[in-house]
Structure formats: C-alpha cells, structure tokens
Scaffold this motif. Structure first.
Motif, PDB file in Angstrom:
ATOM      1  N   TYR A  27       0.839  -1.206   0.000  1.00 42.10           N
ATOM      2  CA  TYR A  27       0.000   0.000   0.000  1.00 42.10           C
ATOM      3  C   TYR A  27       0.872   1.254   0.000  1.00 42.10           C
ATOM      4  O   TYR A  27       0.646   2.196  -0.773  1.00 42.10           O
ATOM      5  CB  TYR A  27      -0.918  -0.021   1.211  1.00 42.10           C
ATOM      6  N   LEU A  28       1.893   1.276   0.844  1.00 41.25           N
ATOM      7  CA  LEU A  28       2.769   2.441   0.915  1.00 41.25           C
ATOM      8  C   LEU A  28       3.692   2.521  -0.295  1.00 41.25           C
ATOM      9  O   LEU A  28       4.027   3.611  -0.762  1.00 41.25           O
ATOM     10  CB  LEU A  28       3.577   2.404   2.207  1.00 41.25           C
ATOM     11  N   PHE A  31       2.246   4.489  -3.074  1.00 40.86           N
ATOM     12  CA  PHE A  31       2.394   5.928  -2.839  1.00 40.86           C
ATOM     13  C   PHE A  31       3.837   6.384  -3.096  1.00 40.86           C
ATOM     14  O   PHE A  31       4.084   7.446  -3.671  1.00 40.86           O
ATOM     15  CB  PHE A  31       1.960   6.236  -1.402  1.00 40.86           C
ATOM     16  N   LEU A  32       4.797   5.544  -2.720  1.00 43.88           N
ATOM     17  CA  LEU A  32       6.209   5.926  -2.829  1.00 43.88           C
ATOM     18  C   LEU A  32       6.791   5.671  -4.222  1.00 43.88           C
ATOM     19  O   LEU A  32       7.857   6.191  -4.539  1.00 43.88           O
ATOM     20  CB  LEU A  32       7.026   5.167  -1.781  1.00 43.88           C
ATOM     21  N   HIS A  70       5.376  12.499   6.296  1.00 47.25           N
ATOM     22  CA  HIS A  70       4.495  12.243   5.160  1.00 47.25           C
ATOM     23  C   HIS A  70       3.750  10.920   5.265  1.00 47.25           C
ATOM     24  O   HIS A  70       2.773  10.704   4.550  1.00 47.25           O
ATOM     25  CB  HIS A  70       5.305  12.255   3.852  1.00 47.25           C
ATOM     26  N   ARG A  74      -0.876   9.165   5.052  1.00 45.72           N
ATOM     27  CA  ARG A  74      -1.176   8.169   4.023  1.00 45.72           C
ATOM     28  C   ARG A  74      -1.802   6.913   4.604  1.00 45.72           C
ATOM     29  O   ARG A  74      -2.602   6.244   3.947  1.00 45.72           O
ATOM     30  CB  ARG A  74       0.105   7.817   3.265  1.00 45.72           C
TER      31      ARG A  74
END
Length: 219
Positions: A27-28, A31-32, A70, A74
């Motif tokens: 999931y992260l 985003f990254l 950050h 998220r």
C-alpha cells in the motif's frame, strides 16, 4: 490503559490479517513509487525464493528521501478488515491484552496501535537521518523475532504462553502459532491453516471471537 486484572494476551498479525488482500508495505509502495519491485519481491517471499531480510532491504530503498511526517497521513487510507475496534474492545473487557505481532514497518504498527488501542507492536525499523528515511533498514525482523517479541511481551505481562493466542495468516506466523495455546488462521495460506488450531474465513475480525472466547473460558 492496561488493566491489572488481565489473564491472557492475543497477538494479532497485520499484513494479510488486519490488512486484507495486500500488505501495508505494498500500500505504501504504491504511494512511494516502487510497487512493482516490491510485489515481485513479496511474491518471491511467498514462494520461499527470497527471505524476509532481502524483501525488507529492497522495500527500504523506495523510502529514500521521504520525510517521516508524510507517512502517517497516508496510512489513514490503509484498507482494513471490519471489526478491529470491537475485537480489541472485547479482548480488553475479557482480560486479554491485545498486541500487534507483525513484520510491518514500525510506522504502520505505531499508527494501528494508536488508532485501535493495541498494547504494543513489533516490527522492523527504517533508518532515518534528519527526519528523512535513508533507504536502509535500521533493524530487521522475521517470523522468529515475531515469536520472541510475543513471548517477551507475555513475560512482561506476567503471563505464560499457555495463556496466549495468536491470529495470523502466513508463514511468518508459524513460529508464534507453535508457541501459544490458541492459533487462529484468519483468511490464511494453506500452510498457516494446517498449523493453526482454528481457521476462519471472513472480512470481519469479530468472527475470531468464538475461538478467543474458548481461550478465555480456559483461563
């Protein structure tokens, strides 16, 4: 706050258990910007072709330069099974201390602990310098570390392993499953189902409560 009249503990996994159908790392990573690389690594881990240490190192590289502040925002969109709040509350009302025993990165464990009221959490740590992630692993953590963390938590709570249960879904949960009185395979792999005392397929964590109730009744 921890009650002084606890009689047992329950250790909950995160990825594949509280986070359904994916992992918090994936999931992260979306985003990254390194989801494809991580997905390939996690698939290799699931096949037994890559160890957890190598997966963590590959994942950590994608965090390089990201500010620590950050990440928590998220995580508010992290997909989760239903019933976590109610299950944690039930555990506390019944004298079972709810703890996260997980291989998820520490920001994930910290977020879920604060959000749902778990007693503590385990997990690997990412290196930071000046409030930014460096892309390196500060502390590795595997399934045996998860077991050792859980047993240490039990000792700190004055509990024997026979007073504890675990809820998980995969290979990393097997050492812990073998060390506690009750193991619940929740939406689990074939290997985890075979190793567990109870198997539950559900989108709601509250469906583990009948098994946890049997543990409580024995204490």
């Amino acid at each position: 706050m921890l009650s002084t009249d606890h009689v047992g503990a329950v250790f909950f996994d995160v990825d594949g258990t509280l986070v359904p159908g994916t992992s918090s790392s994936a999931y992260l990573a979306a985003f990254l910007g390194h989801l494809d690389e991580l997905t390939a690594a996690e698939d290799a881990y699931a096949r037994g072709d890559m160890d957890n240490r190598r997966v963590s190192e590959l994942d950590a590289k994608g965090w390089a330069g990201v500010p620590e502040e950050h990440v928590p925002g998220r995580l508010e969109g992290l997909p989760l099974v239903l019933g976590i709040t109610e299950t944690v509350s039930w555990c506390r009302r019944n004298g079972l201390v709810p703890v996260l025993a997980t291989l998820a990165w520490s920001p994930v464990g910290s977020y879920l602990t604060d959000r749902f009221g778990f007693h503590a959490f385990s997990g690997p740590r990412l290196e930071t310098v000046g409030n930014r992630y460096t892309g390196r692993v500060a502390h590795h953590f595997d399934g045996y570390d998860k077991r050792d963390f859980a047993l240490a938590q039990a000792r700190a709570l004055g509990l024997a392993p026979g007073s504890c249960g675990a809820v998980g879904d995969s290979r990393s949960d097997l050492p812990l499953f073998a060390s506690v009185a009750l193991s619940v395979a929740f939406n689990a792999s074939a290997g985890a189902r075979e190793a567990a005392n109870v198997s539950v397929e559900s989108g709601d964590l509250r469906d583990t409560l009948p098994a946890l109730s049997r543990l409580r009744a024995r204490l």
